[in-house]
Design an enzyme around this catalytic site. Sequence first.
Site, PDB file in Angstrom:
ATOM      1  N   ASP A 157      -6.629   1.041   0.994  1.00  0.00           N
ATOM      2  CA  ASP A 157      -6.635   1.102   2.456  1.00  0.00           C
ATOM      3  C   ASP A 157      -8.015   0.695   2.949  1.00  0.00           C
ATOM      4  O   ASP A 157      -8.839   0.195   2.180  1.00  0.00           O
ATOM      5  CB  ASP A 157      -6.256   2.510   2.941  1.00  0.00           C
ATOM      6  CG  ASP A 157      -7.328   3.536   2.626  1.00  0.00           C
ATOM      7  OD1 ASP A 157      -8.277   3.230   1.861  1.00  0.00           O
ATOM      8  OD2 ASP A 157      -7.225   4.657   3.142  1.00  0.00           O
TER       9      ASP A 157
ATOM     10  N   LYS B 163       0.825  -1.210   0.000  1.00  0.00           N
ATOM     11  CA  LYS B 163       0.000   0.000   0.000  1.00  0.00           C
ATOM     12  C   LYS B 163       0.856   1.255   0.000  1.00  0.00           C
ATOM     13  O   LYS B 163       0.626   2.183  -0.777  1.00  0.00           O
ATOM     14  CB  LYS B 163      -0.931   0.011   1.215  1.00  0.00           C
ATOM     15  CG  LYS B 163      -1.889   1.198   1.235  1.00  0.00           C
ATOM     16  CD  LYS B 163      -2.683   1.256   2.524  1.00  0.00           C
ATOM     17  CE  LYS B 163      -1.843   1.783   3.659  1.00  0.00           C
ATOM     18  NZ  LYS B 163      -2.627   2.021   4.890  1.00  0.00           N
TER      19      LYS B 163
END
Length: 223
Positions: free
Chosen positions: A148, A130
Site C-alpha cells: 500500500d 493488494k
Amino acid sequence: MNTGKARRRVLRPGEVEELFSRLATLDPKPTTELAYDTPFELLVAVILSAQATDVGVNKATRRLFPVANTPEALLALGEEGLKRYISSIGLYNAKAANVVAMCRRLVDLHGGAVPRTRESLEALPGVGRKTANVVLNTAFGEPTIAVDTHIFRVANRTGLAPGKDVRAVENRLMKVVPERFVQDAHHWLILHGRYTCKARKPDCPHCAIRDLCLYRHKTPGDP
C-alpha cells in the site's frame, strides 16, 4: 568533474536481515488493525479501507457486522441498506456497489465462501491485487506482501526495495525479504510506515532501523 562515490540506494542482504530482525523483536506477532472474525469480514473490511483509515472502517463495521456479516445477509441488506452503515467512509457509494456485487459473485460461484486463490479473489468486484494479497496473507496464511502507500514509501525511502510502482516494489520485496520474515513483512512495514516512517515528517529520532536506513533527509534528533 565529480569524483565522489555515487550514493547507495539499496540495502545489502545483511542489512535487510537486521532490519526485519529488529522489527520482529519489537513486534513478534504483528497483524492487521482491521477488526474481523472471518475471512469474509476481512475481505469486506479491506475493500472498505481503500482511501480510508482502519479506525474509520472499524467504526463502520462494528455496526455493520452484527447485522450482516455473510454474503447472503449483505445481499438481503442491499446496496442502499449497506450505505447507511458505511456512509462515514470515503467513496461509500462505489464501495457499497462493489461489496454487494462481490457478495453476489461469492454466492453464485463459490457457495458463499471466500476463495483461497489469487485468480478467484481478483475476479471479484472491488478486489485488486493488494486486497487479494491481504486476504491470502492474513486470512489464509499465505506468504504474500500487499504493497500500500505506507509500504511503498518505506520500501523506497529506506532502500529496502526501491521501485517505481507498487508491483515493482512487491516483486523486489518478495526477492529480498528473508523467507522466515515474508509471512509478517507486510504487517511490520505497514505499521512502521503508519507510526514511524510517516509521509510528512518521519520520526527518525525514535526509529529502530535509523542506522540501516538510506534516507538522506532524516529528521534530526538523538535516536
